[in-house]
Enzyme design. Sequence first.
Site, PDB file in Angstrom:
ATOM      1  N   PRO A  11       4.294  -0.438  -4.516  1.00 40.10           N
ATOM      2  CG  PRO A  11       4.246   0.543  -2.421  1.00 40.10           C
ATOM      3  CD  PRO A  11       4.631   0.821  -3.842  1.00 40.10           C
ATOM      4  CG  ASN A  12       1.509  -4.004  -0.795  1.00 36.24           C
ATOM      5  OD1 ASN A  12       2.059  -5.065  -0.516  1.00 36.24           O
ATOM      6  ND2 ASN A  12       1.595  -2.942  -0.014  1.00 36.24           N
ATOM      7  NE  ARG A  19      -4.587 -10.719   0.209  1.00 37.09           N
ATOM      8  CZ  ARG A  19      -3.572 -10.000   0.682  1.00 37.09           C
ATOM      9  NH1 ARG A  19      -3.758  -9.084   1.602  1.00 37.09           N
ATOM     10  NH2 ARG A  19      -2.348 -10.174   0.217  1.00 37.09           N
ATOM     11  CE1 TYR A  24      -6.592  -0.172  -4.472  1.00 28.01           C
ATOM     12  CE2 TYR A  24      -6.644  -2.056  -2.969  1.00 28.01           C
ATOM     13  CZ  TYR A  24      -6.397  -0.710  -3.205  1.00 28.01           C
ATOM     14  OH  TYR A  24      -5.963   0.098  -2.195  1.00 28.01           O
ATOM     15  CG  ASN A  73      -0.973   2.778  -9.118  1.00 33.94           C
ATOM     16  OD1 ASN A  73      -0.769   3.343  -8.042  1.00 33.94           O
ATOM     17  ND2 ASN A  73      -1.999   1.971  -9.314  1.00 33.94           N
ATOM     18  CB  ALA A  76       1.086   2.770   0.103  1.00 32.97           C
ATOM     19  CG  HIS A  79      -1.144   8.015  -0.078  1.00 32.52           C
ATOM     20  ND1 HIS A  79      -1.857   8.880  -0.882  1.00 32.52           N
ATOM     21  CD2 HIS A  79      -1.558   6.758  -0.424  1.00 32.52           C
ATOM     22  CE1 HIS A  79      -2.675   8.176  -1.664  1.00 32.52           C
ATOM     23  NE2 HIS A  79      -2.501   6.889  -1.403  1.00 32.52           N
ATOM     24  CG  ASP A  86      12.875  15.483  -3.021  1.00 33.23           C
ATOM     25  OD1 ASP A  86      11.988  16.369  -3.079  1.00 33.23           O
ATOM     26  OD2 ASP A  86      13.549  15.262  -1.990  1.00 33.23           O
ATOM     27  CD  GLU A  97      -1.204  10.885  -8.913  1.00 36.81           C
ATOM     28  OE1 GLU A  97      -1.579  12.038  -9.267  1.00 36.81           O
ATOM     29  OE2 GLU A  97      -1.158  10.522  -7.728  1.00 36.81           O
ATOM     30  CG  HIS A  99      -3.817   6.639  -7.705  1.00 36.42           C
ATOM     31  ND1 HIS A  99      -2.844   5.971  -7.004  1.00 36.42           N
ATOM     32  CD2 HIS A  99      -3.412   7.920  -7.809  1.00 36.42           C
ATOM     33  CE1 HIS A  99      -1.887   6.822  -6.671  1.00 36.42           C
ATOM     34  NE2 HIS A  99      -2.203   8.011  -7.158  1.00 36.42           N
ATOM     35  CG  LEU A 100      -5.847   0.118 -10.101  1.00 35.05           C
ATOM     36  CD1 LEU A 100      -5.258  -1.006  -9.258  1.00 35.05           C
ATOM     37  CD2 LEU A 100      -6.373  -0.419 -11.415  1.00 35.05           C
ATOM     38  CB  SER A 101      -9.153   3.108  -5.436  1.00 34.32           C
ATOM     39  OG  SER A 101      -7.932   3.585  -4.854  1.00 34.32           O
ATOM     40  NE  ARG A 106      -9.390   3.425  -0.831  1.00 28.87           N
ATOM     41  CZ  ARG A 106      -8.420   2.514  -1.033  1.00 28.87           C
ATOM     42  NH1 ARG A 106      -7.650   2.589  -2.119  1.00 28.87           N
ATOM     43  NH2 ARG A 106      -8.255   1.537  -0.178  1.00 28.87           N
ATOM     44  NE  ARG A 110      -6.328   4.231   1.132  1.00 21.40           N
ATOM     45  CZ  ARG A 110      -5.483   3.186   1.161  1.00 21.40           C
ATOM     46  NH1 ARG A 110      -4.384   3.214   0.449  1.00 21.40           N
ATOM     47  NH2 ARG A 110      -5.754   2.125   1.889  1.00 21.40           N
TER      48      ARG A 110
HETATM   49  O1  CA2 Z   1      -5.852   2.973  -6.202  1.00 25.40           O
HETATM   50  C1  CA2 Z   1      -4.660   2.771  -6.416  1.00 25.40           C
HETATM   51  O2  CA2 Z   1      -4.221   2.432  -7.512  1.00 25.40           O
HETATM   52  C2  CA2 Z   1      -3.662   2.878  -5.253  1.00 25.40           C
HETATM   53  O3  CA2 Z   1      -2.452   3.404  -5.777  1.00 25.40           O
HETATM   54  C3  CA2 Z   1      -3.468   1.469  -4.741  1.00 25.40           C
HETATM   55  C4  CA2 Z   1      -2.599   1.404  -3.495  1.00 25.40           C
HETATM   56  C5  CA2 Z   1      -3.106   2.375  -2.430  1.00 25.40           C
HETATM   57  O4  CA2 Z   1      -2.214   2.392  -1.325  1.00 25.40           O
HETATM   58  C6  CA2 Z   1      -3.250   3.786  -2.970  1.00 25.40           C
HETATM   59  O5  CA2 Z   1      -3.789   4.598  -1.958  1.00 25.40           O
HETATM   60  C7  CA2 Z   1      -4.169   3.813  -4.172  1.00 25.40           C
HETATM   61  C8  CA2 Z   1      -2.610  -0.020  -2.904  1.00 25.40           C
HETATM   62  C9  CA2 Z   1      -2.152  -1.082  -3.855  1.00 25.40           C
HETATM   63  C10 CA2 Z   1      -2.298  -2.416  -3.181  1.00 25.40           C
HETATM   64  O6  CA2 Z   1      -3.227  -3.187  -3.896  1.00 25.40           O
HETATM   65  C11 CA2 Z   1      -3.686  -4.326  -3.316  1.00 25.40           C
HETATM   66  C12 CA2 Z   1      -4.399  -5.167  -4.126  1.00 25.40           C
HETATM   67  C13 CA2 Z   1      -4.914  -6.333  -3.637  1.00 25.40           C
HETATM   68  C14 CA2 Z   1      -4.724  -6.670  -2.314  1.00 25.40           C
HETATM   69  C15 CA2 Z   1      -4.015  -5.830  -1.495  1.00 25.40           C
HETATM   70  C16 CA2 Z   1      -3.492  -4.658  -1.999  1.00 25.40           C
END
Ligand code: CA2
Length: 143
Positions: A11-12, A19, A24, A73, A76, A79, A86, A97, A99-101, A106, A110
């Site tokens: 998601p997202n 943003r 990210y 990836n 959210a 978490h 499962d 797995e 993750h960008l961040s 954080r 998370r």
């Molecule tokens: O660091 C990552 O790749 C995450 O999977 C990114 C998720 C976050 O919930 C995880 O904790 C770590 C969020 C992805 C949403 O990315 C956005 C990018 C731009 C604006 C808003 C959200």
Amino acid sequence: MTKPIYVLNGPNLNLLGTREPEIYGHETLDDIRDRLQAQADGRKLDFRQTNSEGTLVDWVQEASREASVLILNAGAYTHTSVALHDALRACTIPLIEVHLSNPAAREAFRQTNYVAPAATASIAGLGSRGYEFALDAAMKMKA
Ligand code: CA2
């Protein structure tokens, strides 16, 4: 025939590049897909994104049948999702797995991770290069 490598995004992640670039980066998900496609050097990649938890579970089940390696990836859902956990436990192919961040550095919410216990390897905090490292490793795994 060599099976494809699946790259699934949760998601997202479709909002990347619009943003929060300080967290990210500036690249869009399409930029990342195009770079991985070039890196794959003819190897078939199936790169997808969904905002839906059920769809992600369906795709993990599909990956287990159809793919050689799953790069994930889960955003959210990493978490929150026992359903995803499962599905990943039932998945019989290697799971990387990404993750960008670095969620470990954080917010407290998370710090729960339902993906890592099912993963072969985890890459976090390296921005979009994390996807490249994951693909490099996936391509060196037995197809
Ligand atoms: O660091 C990552 O790749 C995450 O999977 C990114 C998720 C976050 O919930 C995880 O904790 C770590 C969020 C992805 C949403 O990315 C956005 C990018 C731009 C604006 C808003 C959200």
